[in-house]
Write a protein that holds these residues in place. Structure first.
Motif: not given
Length: 210
Positions: A27-28, A30-31
């Motif tokens: 998730r990190t 992708v951010h």
């Protein structure tokens, strides 16, 4: 606490701390990718600015044009390597020929009407021989129509009919000179009277070198 740990081992349940860590990392990433893409898009749409500012140079002049006046030096042409040189005048051809000739003109008449008969002859002055040795038959008459041109041993006779209303005519006569001189010419200028001419009237002739 010993009982709980033993129970999990006995039931075959496996703890999943590694899987949870992997999901957070994805998730990190992708951010971060979204932030990088947004930054690149913003930089592409932003106008390019230069840190250097160019200010045009102005010229100011004092009101009285005296002390304090700033003038711009004139723009000079770029040298091309070529120079324009005034050509030297061509040497005189048959120099002094006109001074050793005599001109005479008078009105004559034929079946068509009145015309001028111009005679140019060699006329040595003060015992000095003329530089002219011969004449060319071809002549150039202005202000009149040529009737005939006859070359004689010591001169030339040109007959021409002045144009209606003309008070001036001229005749350019080619001459040959000795001493290795180039062929030249003599111009005879005649001022015609405004009054009606009569046969035999004399016309003043002026001769000059050409």
């Amino acid at each position: 606490m010993t009982n709980k740990r033993s129970l999990k081992v006995l039931t075959g349940e496996t703890p999943t701390p590694k899987a949870a860590h992997t999901a957070v990392r994805a998730r990190t990433l992708v951010h971060l990718q979204r932030m990088v893409a947004a930054t690149a898009l913003a930089n592409c749409t932003k106008p390019v600015q230069s840190d250097t500012t160019i200010t045009p140079k102005t010229t100011s002049t004092a009101p009285d044009g005296g002390v304090g006046a700033i003038t711009t030096p004139p723009v000079t042409s770029i040298p091309t390597g070529y120079a324009v040189v005034d050509p030297m005048p061509s040497p005189a051809r048959c120099y002094g020929a006109a001074a050793s000739l005599a001109g005479k003109a008078q009105w004559k008449q034929d079946a068509t009407g009145m015309y001028v008969e111009l005679t140019i002859t060699i006329a040595p002055s003060s015992g000095v021989a003329s530089t002219v040795t011969s004449f060319d038959k071809a002549t150039n008459v202005m202000g009149a129509n040529t009737i005939s041109s006859d070359v004689r041993p010591t001169g030339i006779v040109v007959r021409a009919r002045p144009l209606a209303g003309n008070t001036f005519m001229s005749a350019s006569v080619g001459v040959q000179c000795g001493g290795g001189s180039l062929p030249g010419a003599v111009v005879a200028s005649l001022t015609l009277p405004a009054a009606k001419a009569k046969v035999g009237d004399v016309i003043t002739v002026t001769l000059v070198d050409r």
